[in-house]
Design a protein around this motif. Structure first.
Motif, PDB file in Angstrom:
ATOM      1  N   ALA A 556      -7.333  13.695  -1.487  1.00  0.00           N
ATOM      2  CA  ALA A 556      -8.146  13.277  -0.313  1.00  0.00           C
ATOM      3  C   ALA A 556      -7.561  11.914   0.187  1.00  0.00           C
ATOM      4  O   ALA A 556      -7.314  11.044  -0.494  1.00  0.00           O
ATOM      5  CB  ALA A 556      -9.468  13.066  -0.697  1.00  0.00           C
ATOM      6  N   PRO A 557      -7.429  11.971   1.461  1.00  0.00           N
ATOM      7  CA  PRO A 557      -6.912  10.640   2.134  1.00  0.00           C
ATOM      8  C   PRO A 557      -7.622   9.352   1.903  1.00  0.00           C
ATOM      9  O   PRO A 557      -7.063   8.291   1.699  1.00  0.00           O
ATOM     10  CB  PRO A 557      -7.021  11.003   3.681  1.00  0.00           C
ATOM     11  CG  PRO A 557      -6.746  12.489   3.795  1.00  0.00           C
ATOM     12  CD  PRO A 557      -7.657  13.008   2.615  1.00  0.00           C
ATOM     13  N   GLU A 558      -9.056   9.611   1.933  1.00  0.00           N
ATOM     14  CA  GLU A 558      -9.927   8.405   1.662  1.00  0.00           C
ATOM     15  C   GLU A 558      -9.720   7.715   0.111  1.00  0.00           C
ATOM     16  O   GLU A 558     -10.106   6.716   0.127  1.00  0.00           O
ATOM     17  CB  GLU A 558     -11.332   8.625   2.012  1.00  0.00           C
ATOM     18  CG  GLU A 558     -11.865   9.745   1.029  1.00  0.00           C
ATOM     19  CD  GLU A 558     -11.551  11.140   1.440  1.00  0.00           C
ATOM     20  OE1 GLU A 558     -12.370  12.250   0.901  1.00  0.00           O
ATOM     21  OE2 GLU A 558     -11.065  11.463   2.303  1.00  0.00           O
ATOM     22  N   ARG A 559      -9.059   8.529  -0.710  1.00  0.00           N
ATOM     23  CA  ARG A 559      -8.738   7.910  -2.063  1.00  0.00           C
ATOM     24  C   ARG A 559      -7.309   7.293  -2.076  1.00  0.00           C
ATOM     25  O   ARG A 559      -7.322   6.772  -3.257  1.00  0.00           O
ATOM     26  CB  ARG A 559      -8.803   9.080  -2.918  1.00  0.00           C
ATOM     27  CG  ARG A 559     -10.357   9.773  -3.148  1.00  0.00           C
ATOM     28  CD  ARG A 559     -10.377  10.960  -4.086  1.00  0.00           C
ATOM     29  NE  ARG A 559      -9.992  10.330  -5.385  1.00  0.00           N
ATOM     30  CZ  ARG A 559      -9.735  11.325  -6.302  1.00  0.00           C
ATOM     31  NH1 ARG A 559     -10.015  12.518  -6.447  1.00  0.00           N
ATOM     32  NH2 ARG A 559      -9.595  10.855  -7.719  1.00  0.00           N
ATOM     33  N   LEU A 560      -6.643   7.341  -1.214  1.00  0.00           N
ATOM     34  CA  LEU A 560      -5.230   6.465  -1.073  1.00  0.00           C
ATOM     35  C   LEU A 560      -5.585   5.459  -0.378  1.00  0.00           C
ATOM     36  O   LEU A 560      -5.978   5.110   0.693  1.00  0.00           O
ATOM     37  CB  LEU A 560      -4.241   7.496  -0.422  1.00  0.00           C
ATOM     38  CG  LEU A 560      -2.926   6.735  -0.216  1.00  0.00           C
ATOM     39  CD1 LEU A 560      -2.267   6.314  -1.512  1.00  0.00           C
ATOM     40  CD2 LEU A 560      -2.184   7.534   0.856  1.00  0.00           C
ATOM     41  N   GLN A 561      -5.046   4.100  -0.933  1.00  0.00           N
ATOM     42  CA  GLN A 561      -5.266   3.051  -0.251  1.00  0.00           C
ATOM     43  C   GLN A 561      -3.827   2.376  -0.152  1.00  0.00           C
ATOM     44  O   GLN A 561      -2.909   2.121  -1.471  1.00  0.00           O
ATOM     45  CB  GLN A 561      -5.867   1.976  -1.239  1.00  0.00           C
ATOM     46  CG  GLN A 561      -6.183   0.684  -0.619  1.00  0.00           C
ATOM     47  CD  GLN A 561      -7.009  -0.439  -1.492  1.00  0.00           C
ATOM     48  OE1 GLN A 561      -6.551  -1.277  -2.066  1.00  0.00           O
ATOM     49  NE2 GLN A 561      -8.370   0.113  -1.546  1.00  0.00           N
ATOM     50  N   LEU A 562      -3.336   2.187   0.907  1.00  0.00           N
ATOM     51  CA  LEU A 562      -1.658   1.591   1.066  1.00  0.00           C
ATOM     52  C   LEU A 562      -1.890   0.051   1.350  1.00  0.00           C
ATOM     53  O   LEU A 562      -2.922  -0.428   2.301  1.00  0.00           O
ATOM     54  CB  LEU A 562      -1.344   2.235   2.461  1.00  0.00           C
ATOM     55  CG  LEU A 562      -1.029   3.603   2.483  1.00  0.00           C
ATOM     56  CD1 LEU A 562      -0.445   4.391   3.711  1.00  0.00           C
ATOM     57  CD2 LEU A 562      -0.063   4.186   1.106  1.00  0.00           C
ATOM     58  N   GLU A 563      -1.195  -0.748   0.720  1.00  0.00           N
ATOM     59  CA  GLU A 563      -1.150  -2.046   0.721  1.00  0.00           C
ATOM     60  C   GLU A 563       0.069  -2.593   1.424  1.00  0.00           C
ATOM     61  O   GLU A 563       1.487  -2.423   0.934  1.00  0.00           O
ATOM     62  CB  GLU A 563      -1.146  -2.620  -0.687  1.00  0.00           C
ATOM     63  CG  GLU A 563      -2.500  -2.318  -1.572  1.00  0.00           C
ATOM     64  CD  GLU A 563      -2.522  -2.946  -2.793  1.00  0.00           C
ATOM     65  OE1 GLU A 563      -1.514  -3.822  -3.199  1.00  0.00           O
ATOM     66  OE2 GLU A 563      -3.462  -2.622  -3.736  1.00  0.00           O
ATOM     67  N   ILE A 564      -0.199  -3.376   2.465  1.00  0.00           N
ATOM     68  CA  ILE A 564       1.157  -3.895   3.235  1.00  0.00           C
ATOM     69  C   ILE A 564       0.799  -5.338   3.282  1.00  0.00           C
ATOM     70  O   ILE A 564      -0.343  -5.734   3.453  1.00  0.00           O
ATOM     71  CB  ILE A 564       1.057  -3.277   4.707  1.00  0.00           C
ATOM     72  CG1 ILE A 564       0.920  -1.753   4.714  1.00  0.00           C
ATOM     73  CG2 ILE A 564       2.476  -3.666   5.700  1.00  0.00           C
ATOM     74  CD1 ILE A 564      -0.214  -1.134   4.821  1.00  0.00           C
TER      75      ILE A 564
END
Length: 703
Positions: A556-564
């Motif tokens: 599910a997209p909401e369970r992915l956290q992208l760190e930049i």
């Protein structure tokens, strides 16, 4: 074959005698027609089929030489024999001078030789006509070609020029006829020395002669034209030399083009500086001279710092103008005997010629750094650019052009690592590091194929409840010889060789896949965080890649956290905002990593659809340091709360830091205090223990 003869006479007796004579010809080769007046003759001759004319000079409508001239003007190519009384023979002789082929005296037609002579005259005239046609054809051909042609007799005097020769020499055929060839064809060499006429050599040796390269023709008006030519003898039917012909053409444009092509092949088209081809030649020459004299030469490899940012922000047009400005300044920093070359892109090479020492190279490098640092006025912009310079010296550092360039390049990379805008001399231990870099790059390409890359997972913890709120995927490389290898050793190389995008996609896919596997086993991880490199984030297929991996793995997209990182986002804030909004529309969580180190503007920060701020560990470590008061951490926590961001403190390692963070109501923490990076199986065990106890291993370090 029979010849048709037109008899023009009003005297029936003369006509009958002539016809009998023609009929009596041995081979029966004549057919005759008769007209009695000049007007009738001219009318008949308008047609075709007449091979010869027998013309009486005394006709009812014309008498004397005028009669002949009228017919000759109508058919100058036909043989004409005139008829006259014996006492008018002087008149007949005059017609011979005007073009008649012969004459017959009236009353003396009976000789069989008359018919034979007439046959010979017709044949000769036919041959002459053919020769004239061939001559005209040859003349037309020679005048239509672009090559100049000059013919001479056996004494080397001109008897022919075609139109091209007239144009090139400035002499007309009439003016040149009879002139010595050297008078019309004045030749000099490229060194302005007189060149002997090739015709003289041809006439002496009876053989073809080619002209030396670089020959120049002095035209009649004094102007010059570069030519190439050849000369050959002319032979008569007996094979004896009777003259010479010289053929030449203008090669001024061709030589200019050849020189231009040679220049372009050795110079950079943008800056007009020598390119790598010419530079290599000059380095080889400099080494040869230095070897004989025992002196040194120095080679400087120069790269502009962060030049790509100018191209990206202002466009390649502005970037090209900046490169031209840099080239001009570099040329002013060295001696005329030195060489400034553009190696490609934003790389330049400076060859300091024979006799330079280390001090000279240092002074020149300092001069270049200072010159380039002065703002460059490009269009309406004032651009500042710095450079990193690597220096290698012959013979101390290398003995060949290739090795000198390689070592200077290596030293330049060390200058960049040392903070840019400086110069570094090559040291032999630099090669050790360069070799290691090459080994890392080579091994990295195989690491993906051999499945040597693995992920470890580090927990993120709710600081108030102690529960695990998520995990961060950490890349590791299990090298066959080096063992467990941290990203610090290989990520820079991955970025430089272009593998970082491929590796980044593998990390994202593997992290999403593993999270789904845990869920299938009944272990739920609220979110998984994945770091995104600058090259990944700027890659045009990044957003589509994220979407594709989520669909492929089922996470599910909401369970992915992208760190930049903050610095990556601020490199081009507007472009970053566009990408972040596309990701946010997908439902992905977005975090700013290492917050506080990128000097971001608050106004830009508000443009970003951010969910999480991660406080850089350097600020967290400052909490428990001597005289540390955590003022920056307190400010970030307060700002995050006011903007409704989730705030995560990175690098939490001791209880003092934890207590401060809990007191300041920081939401989450991450660091060795809660657990190091664990392989998937160990991390799953930690998650199960956390679920059972309701806490993340009692907020204690995890082995």
């Amino acid at each position: 074959m029979s010849y048709r003869v037109l008899i023009v006479t009003a005297d029936a007796t003369d006509c009958s005698g002539l016809q009998d004579m023609l009929l009596d010809a041995a081979d029966g080769s004549f057919v005759s027609e008769r007209v009695t007046h000049l007007a009738m003759a001219l009318k008949r001759l308008e047609g075709t089929g007449i091979d010869a004319v027998l013309l009486d000079l005394a006709l009812p409508d014309s008498v004397g030489i005028a009669t002949f001239l009228a017919v000759f003007a109508a058919v100058p190519h036909l043989p004409i024999l005139t008829l006259c009384a014996p006492e008018d023979e002087p008149l007949a002789l005059e017609t011979l001078r005007c073009g008649a082929q012969g004459y017959l005296l009236k009353g003396r037609f009976a000789s069989y030789l008359v018919a034979q002579s007439l046959s010979n005259i017709i044949q000769r005239k036919t041959v002459e006509a053919r020769l004239l046609v061939e001559q005209a054809r040859a003349e037309t051909t020679l005048n239509s070609i672009s090559d100049a042609v000059i013919g001479t007799d056996l004494q080397g005097r001109i008897d022919y020029l075609n139109l091209a020769a007239e144009r090139m020499t400035g002499w007309t055929r009439e003016e040149a006829r009879g002139q010595p060839i050297a008078q019309v064809l004045q030749l000099i060499s490229g060194a302005s020395a007189a060149v002997p006429s090739p015709v003289d050599q041809v006439l002496q040796e009876d053989a073809e002669v080619g002209m030396a390269a670089g020959t120049i023709l002095i035209r009649r008006d004094g102007s010059n034209v570069a030519i190439e030519d050849s000369a050959a003898p002319i032979h008569d039917p007996d094979g004896q030399i009777s003259g010479a012909v010289v053929v030449f053409h203008d090669v001024t444009a061709a030589r200019a083009m050849a020189m231009k092509m040679a220049y372009l092949a050795q110079h950079d088209f943008l800056t007009k500086l020598p390119n790598r081809v010419l530079l290599n030649d000059r380095i080889a020459q400099a080494i040869s001279l230095a070897e004989r004299s025992g002196n040194s030469i120095a080679l400087m490899f120069l790269d502009l710092d962060n030049f790509k940012h100018i191209n990206d922000s202002l466009g390649h047009g502005a970037g090209d103008k900046l490169l031209q400005s840099v080239a001009l300044r570099l040329a002013k920093c060295v001696r005329s005997s030195d060489t400034v070359s553009r190696n490609g892109g934003d790389e330049f090479v400076v060859l300091l010629a024979e006799g330079r020492n280390m001090q000279d190279a240092s002074l020149t490098a300092q001069k270049i750094l200072a010159a380039l640092a002065i703002p460059h006025r490009i269009d309406q912009h004032e651009l500042r650019v710095t450079s990193s310079i690597g220096i290698s010296v012959y013979p101390a550092d290398a003995g060949s052009a290739e090795a000198l360039l390689k070592n200077a390049d290596t030293a330049m990379y060390h200058a960049k690592e040392a903070g840019r805008n400086n110069y570094q001399f090559f040291k032999h231990d630099m090669n050790v590091r360069a070799v290691e870099r090459q080994v890392i790059e080579h091994s990295l390409w195989r690491a993906l194929e051999r499945h040597e890359l693995v992920l470890h997972y580090q927990p993120k913890v709710n600081l108030q409840t102690g529960s695990i709120t998520g995990g961060e995927a950490l890349l590791r490389w299990v090298h066959p010889q080096w063992g467990m290898t941290l990203p610090e050793r290989f990520m820079t190389v991955a970025e430089e060789c272009g593998l970082i995008v491929q590796i980044g996609r593998w990390v994202l896919r593997e992290a999403c896949r593993q999270t789904c596997l845990w869920e299938a086993e009944g272990i739920v991880l609220p979110s998984i965080a994945v770091n995104v490199s600058a090259l990944e984030f700027r890659h045009p297929g990044f957003v589509d890649g994220v979407r594709s991996i989520l669909q492929e793995t089922g996470l599910a997209p909401e369970r992915l956290q992208l760190e930049i990182t903050e610095s990556v986002l601020m490199r081009d804030a507007d472009a970053s905002a566009t990408v972040l909004h596309q990701l946010k529309a997908m439902g992905v969580q977005l975090a700013i990593d290492d917050f506080g180190t990128g000097y971001s503007s608050l106004s830009y920060l508000l443009k970003f659809p951010i969910d999480v701020l991660k406080i850089d560990k350097s600020f967290v470590h400052a909490i428990s340091a001597a005289h540390g008061n955590g003022i920056i951490v307190r400010a970030v926590i307060a700002m995050g709360a006011s903007l409704h961001y989730q705030v995560v403190a990175e690098g939490v390692e001791d209880q003092a830091q934890l207590l401060f963070l809990k007191t300041e109501q920081c939401g989450e923490g991450q660091g060795f205090l809660f657990g190091q990076g664990l392989v998937a199986m160990q991390f799953a065990t930690l998650l199960l223990a956390s679920e059972a106890s309701g806490k993340a291993a009692a907020l204690a370090p995890v082995d």
